[in-house]
Design an enzyme around this catalytic site. Structure first.
Site, short mmCIF file in Angstrom:
data_model
loop_
_atom_site.label_atom_id
_atom_site.label_comp_id
_atom_site.label_asym_id
_atom_site.label_seq_id
_atom_site.Cartn_x
_atom_site.Cartn_y
_atom_site.Cartn_z
N LYS A 99 3.98 0.88 9.66
CA LYS A 99 4.19 2.10 8.89
C LYS A 99 3.65 3.31 9.62
CE LYS A 99 2.92 0.11 4.91
NZ LYS A 99 2.51 -0.01 3.51
N GLU A 155 0.87 -1.17 0.00
CA GLU A 155 0.00 0.00 0.00
C GLU A 155 0.92 1.22 0.00
OE1 GLU A 155 -2.74 0.34 3.29
OE2 GLU A 155 -3.53 2.22 2.49
N ARG A 180 5.12 -13.02 9.37
CA ARG A 180 5.83 -11.79 9.05
C ARG A 180 7.17 -11.77 9.76
NH1 ARG A 180 3.78 -6.65 9.57
NH2 ARG A 180 1.88 -7.37 8.60
P1 ATP Z 1 1.50 -1.77 7.95
O1 ATP Z 1 0.52 -2.63 8.68
O2 ATP Z 1 2.63 -1.28 8.76
O3 ATP Z 1 0.84 -0.67 7.15
P2 ATP Z 1 1.34 -3.57 5.85
O4 ATP Z 1 1.59 -5.00 6.10
O5 ATP Z 1 -0.08 -3.16 5.76
O6 ATP Z 1 2.15 -2.74 6.90
P3 ATP Z 1 1.65 -3.38 3.05
O7 ATP Z 1 2.15 -2.25 2.24
O8 ATP Z 1 0.22 -3.72 2.95
O9 ATP Z 1 2.05 -3.07 4.55
O10 ATP Z 1 2.54 -4.67 2.81
C1 ATP Z 1 2.84 -5.15 1.52
C2 ATP Z 1 3.18 -6.61 1.62
O11 ATP Z 1 4.28 -6.80 2.49
C3 ATP Z 1 2.02 -7.39 2.19
O12 ATP Z 1 1.89 -8.58 1.45
C4 ATP Z 1 2.44 -7.65 3.60
O13 ATP Z 1 1.88 -8.84 4.07
C5 ATP Z 1 3.96 -7.74 3.48
N1 ATP Z 1 4.59 -7.38 4.74
C6 ATP Z 1 4.39 -6.27 5.46
N2 ATP Z 1 5.10 -6.30 6.61
C7 ATP Z 1 5.78 -7.47 6.60
C8 ATP Z 1 6.69 -8.10 7.50
N3 ATP Z 1 7.04 -7.53 8.65
N4 ATP Z 1 7.19 -9.30 7.16
C9 ATP Z 1 6.85 -9.89 6.00
N5 ATP Z 1 6.00 -9.35 5.11
C10 ATP Z 1 5.47 -8.16 5.40
MG MG Z 2 -1.52 -3.77 4.33
#
Ligand code: ATP
Ligand code: MG
Length: 564
Positions: A277, A41, A267
């Site tokens: 984020k 995102e 994760r």
């Molecule tokens: P936040 O919750 O901090 O906004 P997010 O997981 O929503 O982070 P996205 O931009 O949606 O962030 O993540 C893009 C991809 O990266 C998704 O498939 C997510 O599952 C993966 N991802 C995010 N954080 C991690 C992590 N700590 N370890 C592995 N994969 C991750």
């Molecule tokens: Mg997300």
């Protein structure tokens, strides 16, 4: 494994996801193809956790002869921005992955998603609900109590269709109606209790502008985006496990051209940092760090500026592996991987962080001598370079003690040390300031002791140094953990209250060997005996700025057993 059409070499090391993919290829599921996507995102910069997902998605595709798309999951206009869209591309590219021309946006599919939603309504699988957000929450029930049907659940589909079209046309205020899937308000899985598919949001979107006043939810948009791109394996993190029935429901009831399969993995969690984020944005907005690319940040931009290499990050991701079980990885493992990589590749240099002047009294004042220094003992092909030596040099303050403790194999009165690549010197006299601190040392050198010469003797200590006359002034930034605690959010504490006040130390007036005056931004070096450093973008001609990437040894932790 029999190679399938276009398949690359078998994976180096397997995991449960690669096993599933290999199985699917064998059985011809998904028409024998592999197509993954990385779906960020664009609401912040990527962090090291994302690197795990990137390495997994792009890695699986490459190993099985498939493809991986970059898809922005841009369904929430309020928090998204083009700055993030651009930084994400830069970061994925830096990590070494290529998605050719397959840059996609969920917003590219808004029209199709809208058509699918109309079909859902016509077929009785979705309805416009006009309860308020609070009421919807109350009707939803709890984990132990079933929910109740909304009074609008049975409104005629024509009425829902009309309302939905008017929602799109912008006739209604935010929050007055939502489109919900009609599934099961008594499901033990809360995600299946008539989840919201569309919300009204009068917000400008970074790509679609003001074209839309309704936006799809992640749960609705994600499976459709996957299916429209022909994604075969939709890899996501464990918190989406409970959403999988909904993912499958959306695919089943919207009947897109392909049927992707969602697979969840754990994760990456790292100690001494945060990876939400929202938290990272707060650090930036409250100026607790110097931007998203502050070298203390766990962002890809931050660790890049810090001097971490993409090779080391990829190696780290393969070491931690992919599993179904959550765990916390030691930050020291990441640093260890970086250190190993830099040890092989970084050119060595001499630098003095806290200079103490040394005058070699028996060395001719007008003599300019060049000594040979080894560029990288791990890599003979890196060769040698010439470093100027002269009568006045600097050593690091820490390398001198007037009254040394036992086993202090550095300089003190009457003691001999070798100057790396140069001569053996002996400290004869200490000049002190009024506070009693040493400000200048007077030494003598042994002209027969040049490093590498046949007559050279051995002494216990070896110090790094730079010639005072030739050295270049530099700024050096030393970094420590950004947070004090291994788990900055332990017991529900706000991580921002756990910041380590000593996480950045800026040293000015450092002295580096003259060859570094022209070091280019991003160049990585080992300052002998001090650590690995990287040239910061703040550098100016003849005024280099260096970031310490990692120390030479792990001063922090017991690195987990698997690395030894
Ligand atoms: P936040 O919750 O901090 O906004 P997010 O997981 O929503 O982070 P996205 O931009 O949606 O962030 O993540 C893009 C991809 O990266 C998704 O498939 C997510 O599952 C993966 N991802 C995010 N954080 C991690 C992590 N700590 N370890 C592995 N994969 C991750
Ligand atoms: Mg997300």
């Amino acid at each position: 494994m029999e190679p399938t059409a276009g398949a690359a070499a078998a994976p180096v090391s397997s995991d449960f996801i690669r096993d599933i993919v290999a199985d699917d290829l064998r059985t011809g599921k998904h028409a024998g193809g592999v197509h993954t996507r990385f779906p960020p995102e664009p609401n912040g910069y990527l962090h090291i956790g994302h690197a795990k997902s990137i390495c997994l998605n792009f890695g699986v595709a490459a190993e099985f002869g498939g493809r991986c798309n970059l898809r922005y999951d841009d369904t929430n206009p309020a928090r998204e921005d083009v700055e993030y869209v651009e930084s994400i591309q830069e970061d994925v590219r830096w990590l070494g992955f290529d998605w050719a021309d397959r840059t996609f946006f969920a917003s590219d599919y808004f029209e199709t998603m809208y058509e699918y939603a109309q079909t859902l309504i016509r077929e009785g699988h979705a309805y416009v609900d006009s309860l308020t957000a609070d009421e919807i929450r109350n009707y939803r029930g709890t984990l132990t109590e079933p929910g109740r049907n909304s009074p609008y659940r049975d409104r005629p589909s024509d009425e829902s269709l009309d309302l939905f079209q008017r929602m799109r046309a912008g006739e209604f205020a935010d929050g007055t109606h939502v489109l919900r899937a009609s599934i099961d308000m008594t499901s033990p899985n809360m995600n299946m209790r008539d989840p919201t598919l569309y919300r009204i949001r009068h917000a400008s979107h970074h790509r679609t502008g003001d074209a839309w006043s309704i936006y799809p939810t992640y749960d609705y948009a994600h499976p459709i985006s996957d299916a429209l791109e022909g994604i075969t394996h939709s890899l996501c993190t464990l918190e989406f496990e409970d959403h999988r029935p909904l993912y499958d429901w959306v695919i089943e009831h919207t009947r897109p051209p392909s049927r992707p399969q969602q697979i969840e993995f754990a994760r990456l969690n790292l100690n001494y940092t945060v990876m939400s984020k929202r938290k990272l944005l707060a650090l930036v907005e409250q100026k607790l760090v110097n931007g998203w690319d502050d070298p203390r940040m766990p962002t890809i931009a931050g660790i890049r500026r810090r001097g971490f290499t993409p090779e080391a990050v990829r190696d780290f991701c393969s070491r931690i592996g992919v599993a179904k079980k959550e765990n916390v990885v030691d930050f020291a493992l990441l640093e260890h991987t970086v250190r190993e990589d830099l040890n092989r590749r970084a050119q060595r240099a001499l630098a003095v962080l806290r200079p103490l002047k040394v005058v070699i009294d028996n060395y001719p004042a007008d003599r300019d001598e060049m000594v040979d220094a080894v560029n990288n003992p791990e890599d003979a092909s890196a060769g040698t370079r010439r470093v100027p030596f002269a009568r006045e040099i600097y050593i690091d303050r820490d390398d001198f003690m007037e009254v040394p403790p036992k086993k202090f194999f550095r300089l003190s009165p009457g003691v001999e040390v070798r100057l790396r690549y140069a001569y053996i010197v002996k400290c004869e006299r200490v000049v002190k300031n009024e506070a009693g601190e040493p400000v200048e040392l007077h030494c003598t050198y042994d002209p027969e002791s040049l490093s590498g010469s046949t007559a050279a003797r051995r002494v216990k200590g070896t110090l790094h140094w730079v010639s005072a006359r030739h050295a270049v002034d530099a700024e050096v930034r030393l970094y420590d953990r950004l947070f004090k605690s291994a788990d900055p959010e332990d017991d529900g504490r706000d991580a921002l209250t756990d910041l380590n006040p000593q996480s950045l130390e800026r040293l000015t007036g450092c002295k580096v060997e003259p060859s570094l005056a022209e070091a280019s931004v991003g160049e990585r070096l080992q300052f002998e005996r001090l650590g690995y450093f990287c040239v910061d973008p703040d550098s100016r001609p003849d005024a280099p700025v260096f970031n310490r990437t990692v120390t030479l040894k792990d001063s922090w932790a017991k690195i987990s057993a698997r690395t030894s």
